[in-house]
Design a protein around this motif. Structure first.
Motif, PDB file in Angstrom:
ATOM      1  N   UNK A 146      17.633  25.072  49.659  1.00  0.00           N
ATOM      2  CA  UNK A 146      18.885  25.827  49.595  1.00  0.00           C
ATOM      3  C   UNK A 146      19.216  26.141  48.138  1.00  0.00           C
ATOM      4  N   UNK A 147      19.638  27.403  47.897  1.00  0.00           N
ATOM      5  CA  UNK A 147      19.963  27.836  46.542  1.00  0.00           C
ATOM      6  C   UNK A 147      21.473  27.994  46.317  1.00  0.00           C
ATOM      7  N   UNK A 148      22.206  28.177  47.398  1.00  0.00           N
ATOM      8  CA  UNK A 148      23.644  28.391  47.226  1.00  0.00           C
ATOM      9  C   UNK A 148      24.330  28.262  48.583  1.00  0.00           C
ATOM     10  N   UNK A 149      25.514  27.633  48.606  1.00  0.00           N
ATOM     11  CA  UNK A 149      26.328  27.567  49.828  1.00  0.00           C
ATOM     12  C   UNK A 149      27.766  27.926  49.485  1.00  0.00           C
ATOM     13  N   UNK A 150      28.433  28.535  50.435  1.00  0.00           N
ATOM     14  CA  UNK A 150      29.849  28.870  50.287  1.00  0.00           C
ATOM     15  C   UNK A 150      30.549  28.583  51.605  1.00  0.00           C
ATOM     16  N   UNK A 151      31.835  28.294  51.519  1.00  0.00           N
ATOM     17  CA  UNK A 151      32.644  28.192  52.725  1.00  0.00           C
ATOM     18  C   UNK A 151      33.971  28.880  52.464  1.00  0.00           C
ATOM     19  N   UNK A 152      34.397  29.652  53.428  1.00  0.00           N
ATOM     20  CA  UNK A 152      35.714  30.294  53.385  1.00  0.00           C
ATOM     21  C   UNK A 152      36.574  29.591  54.422  1.00  0.00           C
ATOM     22  N   UNK A 153      37.427  28.715  53.945  1.00  0.00           N
ATOM     23  CA  UNK A 153      38.246  27.902  54.855  1.00  0.00           C
ATOM     24  C   UNK A 153      39.229  28.755  55.642  1.00  0.00           C
ATOM     25  N   UNK A 154      39.722  29.842  55.025  1.00  0.00           N
ATOM     26  CA  UNK A 154      40.695  30.694  55.713  1.00  0.00           C
ATOM     27  C   UNK A 154      40.048  31.443  56.867  1.00  0.00           C
ATOM     28  N   UNK A 155      38.817  31.926  56.652  1.00  0.00           N
ATOM     29  CA  UNK A 155      38.128  32.681  57.700  1.00  0.00           C
ATOM     30  C   UNK A 155      37.232  31.799  58.556  1.00  0.00           C
ATOM     31  N   UNK A 156      37.160  30.488  58.225  1.00  0.00           N
ATOM     32  CA  UNK A 156      36.296  29.570  58.960  1.00  0.00           C
ATOM     33  C   UNK A 156      34.879  30.119  59.053  1.00  0.00           C
ATOM     34  N   UNK A 157      34.283  30.286  57.884  1.00  0.00           N
ATOM     35  CA  UNK A 157      32.953  30.886  57.815  1.00  0.00           C
ATOM     36  C   UNK A 157      32.162  30.230  56.689  1.00  0.00           C
ATOM     37  N   UNK A 158      30.886  29.966  56.954  1.00  0.00           N
ATOM     38  CA  UNK A 158      30.003  29.436  55.922  1.00  0.00           C
ATOM     39  C   UNK A 158      28.894  30.444  55.646  1.00  0.00           C
ATOM     40  N   UNK A 159      28.340  30.360  54.443  1.00  0.00           N
ATOM     41  CA  UNK A 159      27.194  31.191  54.074  1.00  0.00           C
ATOM     42  C   UNK A 159      26.203  30.317  53.315  1.00  0.00           C
ATOM     43  N   UNK A 160      24.967  30.324  53.768  1.00  0.00           N
ATOM     44  CA  UNK A 160      23.917  29.503  53.173  1.00  0.00           C
ATOM     45  C   UNK A 160      22.779  30.414  52.729  1.00  0.00           C
ATOM     46  N   UNK A 161      22.411  30.303  51.453  1.00  0.00           N
ATOM     47  CA  UNK A 161      21.296  31.060  50.883  1.00  0.00           C
ATOM     48  C   UNK A 161      20.126  30.100  50.744  1.00  0.00           C
ATOM     49  N   UNK A 162      19.027  30.395  51.395  1.00  0.00           N
ATOM     50  CA  UNK A 162      17.899  29.462  51.414  1.00  0.00           C
ATOM     51  C   UNK A 162      16.562  30.184  51.295  1.00  0.00           C
ATOM     52  N   UNK A 163      15.531  29.408  51.053  1.00  0.00           N
ATOM     53  CA  UNK A 163      14.199  29.990  50.884  1.00  0.00           C
ATOM     54  C   UNK A 163      13.712  30.625  52.179  1.00  0.00           C
ATOM     55  N   UNK A 164      12.903  31.657  52.027  1.00  0.00           N
ATOM     56  CA  UNK A 164      12.222  32.248  53.168  1.00  0.00           C
ATOM     57  C   UNK A 164      10.909  31.514  53.354  1.00  0.00           C
ATOM     58  N   UNK A 165      10.704  30.928  54.517  1.00  0.00           N
ATOM     59  CA  UNK A 165       9.505  30.149  54.778  1.00  0.00           C
ATOM     60  C   UNK A 165       8.598  30.910  55.738  1.00  0.00           C
ATOM     61  N   UNK A 166       7.417  31.196  55.272  1.00  0.00           N
ATOM     62  CA  UNK A 166       6.447  31.934  56.075  1.00  0.00           C
ATOM     63  C   UNK A 166       5.450  30.950  56.655  1.00  0.00           C
ATOM     64  N   UNK A 167       5.147  31.076  57.919  1.00  0.00           N
ATOM     65  CA  UNK A 167       4.194  30.173  58.543  1.00  0.00           C
ATOM     66  C   UNK A 167       4.063  30.484  60.022  1.00  0.00           C
TER      67      UNK A 167
END
Length: 343
Positions: free
Chosen positions: A99-120
């Motif tokens: 994971x490279x970055x995470x955010x949470x918006x408590x007002x909108x009850x939403x999370x966003x996670x930026x992570x590696x793309x894994x090919x396999x």
């Protein structure tokens, strides 16, 4: 927060590539994965401060609040995990996406996670050896956590409960639509398969008494083929939003029966359980366990779910597709029946 912000993107790519990025173009593509999340592959060319251009790809998972039955905070669990020290517990051979970055918006009850793309290799392209490797690595990981009992993990409040499997089963069993259907004269499911499900209902108390004697371990609880990526001999496991305390072997029920390779279900059952126990026993002594209950867990977790799928398959306007879906559910139940007969 749902959109991709240029400032966040350059910050994340800078961290991922280890060099400062001043701008990047953006191309997005929806990815399969995340039942209720929006998962996108973001690609493009990033420009560095010294004028170089670097191709990048990264996955962004956006999760809005929703309430899973008996597990209302699961929507933010993956965010909570990535914000914890959980990642340090993995090994090169068994891990989640970096994971490279995470955010949470408590007002909108939403999370966003930026992570590696894994090919396999994933899904029904997994081979028997890959199934076996996934089972062994899962056992080794769960055994390590069981032996070490990491303090921060014990203190995490947002984990599903050990009773979750029982709650789901009792929820389905109390649903008259499926409960009455397998007991009705006009049920289209072969009678011997209905009897298999009815027998489980009649023995449920005794079965749960046996299951509840098994060690409680950290279960992924969505350990099915689409969430398992085999890459260069290693296992990368995605979608941790259902994770919580459960019973030894519970995840194997998903590996074997959740939209898995029907033709090889019986074979994989017999291959994966010993592999899982081998991995676990390297970390903790479970030599006293003689009753793994995996067959019973498969029926408790997926028996009525397969009945529901059979009843809901297709529509009258898609008769051929309907018949195909119904057949898949019947074949899966038949393979579970064959597992029982070979024990």
């Amino acid at each position: 927060m749902s959109g991709i912000k240029a400032g966040t993107l350059t910050k994340v790519i800078s961290q991922m590539l280890g060099t400062e990025i001043i701008c990047a173009d953006i191309h997005t593509k929806p990815l399969h994965g995340g039942t209720v999340g929006n998962v996108q592959l973001v690609t493009g060319i990033a420009k560095t401060t010294d004028g170089r251009e670097i191709t990048y790809n990264i996955v962004v998972k956006t999760q809005r609040k929703w309430e899973r039955y008996r597990d209302p905070d699961s929507w933010r669990r993956e965010y909570d995990f990535y914000m914890s020290n959980f990642g340090a517990l993995f090994s090169e051979s068994f891990r989640w996406p970096e994971c490279y970055h995470v955010e949470i918006n408590e007002e909108e009850n939403e999370t966003q996670i930026w992570m590696e793309y894994t090919d396999g290799i994933s899904g029904l392209d997994l081979t028997g050896n890959m199934y076996e490797r996934a089972a062994e690595e899962l056992g080794r990981f769960q055994g390590k956590l069981f032996a070490e009992q990491p303090a921060f993990l014990q203190n995490m409040s947002n984990l599903s409960r050990a009773e979750y499997m029982k709650d789901i089963y009792l929820h389905y069993r109390s649903w008259n639509r499926v409960y009455d259907y397998i007991r009705s004269d006009d049920c289209g499911i072969p009678k011997h398969l209905c009897k298999m499900l009815i027998d489980i209902d009649e023995s449920a108390d005794e079965i749960f008494n046996r299951i509840e004697k098994l060690p409680i371990v950290l279960c992924h609880r969505d350990f099915w083929v689409t969430n398992i990526i085999y890459s260069d001999g290693n296992i990368i496991l995605i979608d941790w939003d259902t994770t919580g305390w459960g019973y030894l072997g519970e995840d194997l029920a998903s590996l074997i029966a959740d939209e898995a390779d029907i033709e090889h279900m019986v074979e994989y059952y017999h291959r994966c359980i010993p592999a899982y126990y081998k991995g676990f026993s390297e970390q903790a002594d479970i030599s006293h366990i003689t009753d793994n209950c995996v067959y019973e867990m498969i029926l408790l977790l997926f028996g009525y779910r397969l009945v529901e799928g059979y009843m809901d398959a297709g529509s009258g306007d898609q008769l051929q597709e309907t018949d195909h879906e119904k057949t898949l559910h019947i074949r899966t139940l038949q393979k579970i029946f064959e597992i029982k007969n070979e024990q």
